[in-house]
Write a protein that holds these residues in place. Sequence first.
Motif, PDB file in Angstrom:
ATOM      1  N   ASP A  96       0.828  -1.210   0.000  1.00 46.88           N
ATOM      2  CA  ASP A  96       0.000   0.000   0.000  1.00 46.88           C
ATOM      3  C   ASP A  96       0.862   1.259   0.000  1.00 46.88           C
ATOM      4  OD1 ASP A  96      -2.303  -1.466  -0.038  1.00 46.88           O
ATOM      5  OD2 ASP A  96      -2.675  -1.326   2.116  1.00 46.88           O
ATOM      6  N   ILE A  97       1.937   1.238   0.805  1.00 44.96           N
ATOM      7  CA  ILE A  97       2.813   2.414   0.863  1.00 44.96           C
ATOM      8  C   ILE A  97       3.502   2.626  -0.474  1.00 44.96           C
ATOM      9  CG2 ILE A  97       4.866   3.382   1.973  1.00 44.96           C
ATOM     10  CD1 ILE A  97       4.040   1.846   4.511  1.00 44.96           C
ATOM     11  N   MET A  98       3.990   1.542  -1.070  1.00 44.74           N
ATOM     12  CA  MET A  98       4.648   1.668  -2.370  1.00 44.74           C
ATOM     13  C   MET A  98       3.689   2.222  -3.414  1.00 44.74           C
ATOM     14  SD  MET A  98       7.728   0.789  -1.805  1.00 44.74           S
ATOM     15  CE  MET A  98       8.245   0.940  -3.504  1.00 44.74           C
ATOM     16  N   THR A  99       2.472   1.734  -3.398  1.00 40.20           N
ATOM     17  CA  THR A  99       1.472   2.208  -4.359  1.00 40.20           C
ATOM     18  C   THR A  99       1.191   3.696  -4.155  1.00 40.20           C
ATOM     19  OG1 THR A  99       0.478   0.007  -4.405  1.00 40.20           O
ATOM     20  CG2 THR A  99      -0.838   1.804  -5.259  1.00 40.20           C
ATOM     21  N   SER A 100       1.166   4.126  -2.896  1.00 38.96           N
ATOM     22  CA  SER A 100       0.890   5.536  -2.604  1.00 38.96           C
ATOM     23  C   SER A 100       1.985   6.454  -3.131  1.00 38.96           C
ATOM     24  CB  SER A 100       0.720   5.741  -1.089  1.00 38.96           C
ATOM     25  OG  SER A 100       1.965   5.595  -0.415  1.00 38.96           O
ATOM     26  N   PHE A 101       3.183   5.935  -3.334  1.00 34.16           N
ATOM     27  CA  PHE A 101       4.274   6.721  -3.895  1.00 34.16           C
ATOM     28  C   PHE A 101       4.377   6.567  -5.410  1.00 34.16           C
ATOM     29  CE2 PHE A 101       5.789   6.788   0.515  1.00 34.16           C
ATOM     30  CZ  PHE A 101       6.192   8.113   0.628  1.00 34.16           C
ATOM     31  N   GLY A 102       3.365   5.993  -6.022  1.00 40.92           N
ATOM     32  CA  GLY A 102       3.333   5.912  -7.480  1.00 40.92           C
ATOM     33  C   GLY A 102       4.015   4.706  -8.075  1.00 40.92           C
ATOM     34  N   PHE A 103       4.320   3.702  -7.239  1.00 45.48           N
ATOM     35  CA  PHE A 103       4.938   2.485  -7.751  1.00 45.48           C
ATOM     36  C   PHE A 103       3.854   1.495  -8.182  1.00 45.48           C
ATOM     37  CE2 PHE A 103       8.440   4.362  -5.620  1.00 45.48           C
ATOM     38  CZ  PHE A 103       9.603   3.781  -6.091  1.00 45.48           C
ATOM     39  N   SER A 104       4.127   0.756  -9.248  1.00 41.97           N
ATOM     40  CA  SER A 104       3.208  -0.274  -9.743  1.00 41.97           C
ATOM     41  C   SER A 104       3.776  -1.644  -9.401  1.00 41.97           C
ATOM     42  CB  SER A 104       3.019  -0.159 -11.257  1.00 41.97           C
ATOM     43  OG  SER A 104       2.473   1.093 -11.599  1.00 41.97           O
ATOM     44  N   GLU A 105       2.898  -2.546  -8.991  1.00 44.32           N
ATOM     45  CA  GLU A 105       3.367  -3.866  -8.592  1.00 44.32           C
ATOM     46  C   GLU A 105       3.573  -4.748  -9.821  1.00 44.32           C
ATOM     47  OE1 GLU A 105       2.443  -7.463  -5.388  1.00 44.32           O
ATOM     48  OE2 GLU A 105       0.972  -5.855  -5.693  1.00 44.32           O
ATOM     49  N   GLY A 106       4.667  -5.483  -9.838  1.00 40.59           N
ATOM     50  CA  GLY A 106       4.954  -6.426 -10.900  1.00 40.59           C
ATOM     51  C   GLY A 106       5.146  -7.818 -10.333  1.00 40.59           C
ATOM     52  N   MET A 107       5.288  -8.768 -11.212  1.00 36.95           N
ATOM     53  CA  MET A 107       5.523 -10.150 -10.795  1.00 36.95           C
ATOM     54  C   MET A 107       6.422 -10.818 -11.833  1.00 36.95           C
ATOM     55  SD  MET A 107       2.771 -13.174  -9.936  1.00 36.95           S
ATOM     56  CE  MET A 107       2.077 -12.208  -8.604  1.00 36.95           C
ATOM     57  N   THR A 108       7.525 -11.379 -11.381  1.00 37.77           N
ATOM     58  CA  THR A 108       8.454 -12.068 -12.269  1.00 37.77           C
ATOM     59  C   THR A 108       8.578 -13.520 -11.828  1.00 37.77           C
ATOM     60  OG1 THR A 108      10.345 -11.383 -10.918  1.00 37.77           O
ATOM     61  CG2 THR A 108       9.742  -9.962 -12.765  1.00 37.77           C
ATOM     62  N   PHE A 109       9.218 -14.318 -12.671  1.00 42.76           N
ATOM     63  CA  PHE A 109       9.319 -15.749 -12.388  1.00 42.76           C
ATOM     64  C   PHE A 109      10.319 -16.032 -11.269  1.00 42.76           C
ATOM     65  CE2 PHE A 109       7.621 -16.025 -16.718  1.00 42.76           C
ATOM     66  CZ  PHE A 109       6.599 -16.935 -16.488  1.00 42.76           C
ATOM     67  N   SER A 110      10.013 -17.054 -10.490  1.00 43.93           N
ATOM     68  CA  SER A 110      10.956 -17.518  -9.479  1.00 43.93           C
ATOM     69  C   SER A 110      12.119 -18.259 -10.118  1.00 43.93           C
ATOM     70  CB  SER A 110      10.246 -18.442  -8.470  1.00 43.93           C
ATOM     71  OG  SER A 110       9.249 -17.736  -7.777  1.00 43.93           O
ATOM     72  N   PHE A 111      11.942 -18.678 -11.375  1.00 41.69           N
ATOM     73  CA  PHE A 111      13.026 -19.331 -12.105  1.00 41.69           C
ATOM     74  C   PHE A 111      13.887 -18.257 -12.757  1.00 41.69           C
ATOM     75  CE2 PHE A 111       9.831 -22.951 -12.931  1.00 41.69           C
ATOM     76  CZ  PHE A 111      10.015 -23.404 -11.638  1.00 41.69           C
ATOM     77  N   GLU A 112      15.174 -18.483 -12.765  1.00 39.40           N
ATOM     78  CA  GLU A 112      16.102 -17.486 -13.276  1.00 39.40           C
ATOM     79  C   GLU A 112      17.138 -18.158 -14.176  1.00 39.40           C
ATOM     80  OE1 GLU A 112      16.690 -14.529 -14.351  1.00 39.40           O
ATOM     81  OE2 GLU A 112      16.404 -13.575 -12.391  1.00 39.40           O
ATOM     82  N   SER A 113      17.776 -17.345 -14.989  1.00 38.16           N
ATOM     83  CA  SER A 113      18.873 -17.842 -15.822  1.00 38.16           C
ATOM     84  C   SER A 113      20.197 -17.591 -15.106  1.00 38.16           C
ATOM     85  CB  SER A 113      18.879 -17.141 -17.179  1.00 38.16           C
ATOM     86  OG  SER A 113      20.083 -17.423 -17.876  1.00 38.16           O
ATOM     87  N   PRO A 114      21.120 -18.560 -15.087  1.00 39.36           N
ATOM     88  CA  PRO A 114      22.432 -18.307 -14.464  1.00 39.36           C
ATOM     89  C   PRO A 114      23.207 -17.201 -15.166  1.00 39.36           C
ATOM     90  CG  PRO A 114      22.410 -20.426 -15.625  1.00 39.36           C
ATOM     91  CD  PRO A 114      21.003 -19.948 -15.605  1.00 39.36           C
TER      92      PRO A 114
END
Length: 814
Positions: A521-539
């Motif tokens: 909520d605090i992040m959103t109030s400062f104009g940030f948008s929530e994202g979601m990325t994969f838990s899998f990553e490339s080395p």
Amino acid sequence: MNTSFSWIKDYVPDLDVSAQEYMDAMTLSGTKCEGYKEYDKNLDKIVVGKINKIEKHPDADKLVVCQVAIDENGTEVQIVTGAPNVNEGDKVPVVLDGGRVDATHSGGAAENGIKIKKGKLRGVESFGMMCSIEELGQDTNMYPDAAKDGIYILSDNPNYKDAPIGSDVVELLGLHDVMFDYEVTSNRVDCFAMTGMAREVAATFDKELKLPEVKETGNDEKVEDYISVEIKNHDLCPRYTARVVKDIKLAPSPEWMQRRLSSVGIRPINNLVDITNFVMEEYGQPMHAYDLDTIAGKKIIVKNAEKGEKFVTLDGIEHELDETMLMICDAEKSIGLAGIMGGENSMITDDVKTMLFEAATFDGTNIRLTGKKLGMRTDAQAKFEKGLDPNNAMAAMNRACQLVEELGAGTVVGGAFDDYPVKKEPITIDYTAEKINALLGTDISEDDMIKYFEKLDLTVDRENHKVIIPTFRQDLLRLCDLAEEVARFYGYDKIPMTLPKGAATAGGVSHKMRIEMKAADIMTSFGFSEGMTFSFESPKVYDKLLLREDSKLRNSIVISNPLGEDYSVMRTSAVGGMLTSLSLNYNKRNKDVRLFELANVYIPKQLPLTERPDERMQLTCGMYGKGDFYTMKGVIDEVIKGIGLNGETVYSSDSNIEYLHPGRQANVLYKDKAVAYIGEVHPTVLKNFGIGDRAYLAVIDLKTAIELLEEEDAVRYEGIAKFPAVTRDISVVMDKTVEAYEVSTTIKKKGGKILKAVELFDVYEGAGLEEGKKSLAYSLKFRAEDRTLKDDEVNELMDKIINALAEKDIHIRK
């Protein structure tokens, strides 16, 4: 959705069940089969015969008497017929005495067929009957070489002319087959393809699935030399693929393809049309072919129509379009109504020399609305409306080009055009056998569940209890969907009847979730948008982040069955995903981007794994555009205070984080514990991720923050101060290497309980100071709760503060 038994058996060759057993089993496993039609149900004792001799009927002008050989030994039977198209030497279908056909000469069908008996026609004995295609239960749409009025002359067809006399006509024509009719729900798009249905069949009957092997095709030329493509609306066209075929040779398709298409009610036309229809049925991916010579400027543009634009489709009907409709255009004009029907101005004719193949993914809602507005309904439209898997488009395209080469229909030009800016990725669903059994009221082992999942091409991460859902299964979104898959293949009939279980519970969320929600909520109030990325990553991301070879962040958990190298390890930091998201926005020319993600990271306690990793929830923030280091610092301060850590935070430059600017980063300490870090992204890292602007990152370890919250004293209310405060300012000089928090810590320690606030209000470097020195100015506020302070008391504390600072070589500025 219709499938033929023979086509399914191409992919599941070990399948050996009756039509009724097939229908029952498929229905019980969740693929409802509403009925079936056996093409050979009313066909019996029908063989290939050869007319050896024809004589006129002695008592009828329109009848002839034929001597027909019915086996390789030369056995003949006499048959009287009135068909006008028979000649000596012709091979024809012959139903023998006692056999059955599906219909009469006039097309009248009977439920159990029509039995043929020997008899006399105008006094001449006849011991069977020669058959038209209609009497075999088919028509000239499916067997275009058959006569419309008369006997089916098998020898006129190159595929049948060498058929042995006496062989089974039903087998020869591919009529020992069954067509099944299914009721497929719209969310099972994969089951509108033969390959998808075959996957269900293989899982239902526990047989091996053998999908066609698609081989690489194309000559040494480049498709870019023939065509260019521009997509102006990626929202309505997420993916567009195209390939070119030259030296087109139109001809009838081979017998096996004609029979496959006929078995599901599609009329064979020619090799090119049949290939597109075949691939549409096999992969569930509609395709379209354009005559490349009719495409102006050798360019394809996918864009919205102009309001009021007129367009004539392949069926010769003119339509008036509006600006919501998506069109396939060349450099001058519209040539296709996207996902519905091509245009008359680019249709394939017998004179075609070079052809453009198109396989694309269009927005299903837009296709449905366009078709409704125009009053149109096509097979391709029906598939697009359901929302196709964009990852299937290129596979279908390559399959079609492979068939072009195998059938000798043309020469495939090397390379392919593939515009796919935002790839659709698989999703992951957490599961436990206990929860699935609780939902179903069963006691199924995890091994059996995994077996069911793997039969459906679902990837299982058993260690982390996750199921990776391929993009073609759009219906699987959550745990209850996985439970349904288990129930389908365990058997609904095996699930015992039990009473529902439940207990009254008070609604609410956990303390951990409340903290996460507050932070979001605090992040959103400062104009940030929530994202979601994969838990899998490339080395590979470790090198992009400039991590040292001995960095703990490189000690990541390797997935045993990854989808590919880009998703082969579990992330130890969400920074890679955040920078990738910022890069995507930057390349899309989005300005002033602020993103945050509540992301779990997975820190192994040791490798190889012997126990579950430390799974830590972190708040990862990233931004570029308006704002700087201090903007991000202010946001982080607000988050830390907002979640309940009301004490003092200290910013320490002793951070040494490789992917942050070496002189513009800091650890955030709370009670001497690192709870967060903040900094400007290292210029080399920005370059590695393709970000052309300054960017800033901050990461708060919420697991540490929650642990610190548990140590916090309860917040107590304090009334308004009754006695006035005494304010003193102090300006001190020190080496530039001395950090401000060391000065403020010393002041607070010597200021005692009556020192209520210390505020830094000025930093100075320059004239009047020695080289390598800086000046910091602080405002100190003193107040006692039970009295008015005297100057002597405050002066005594100020002397202690000055002396303590002097011991650290920090002196009063003069």
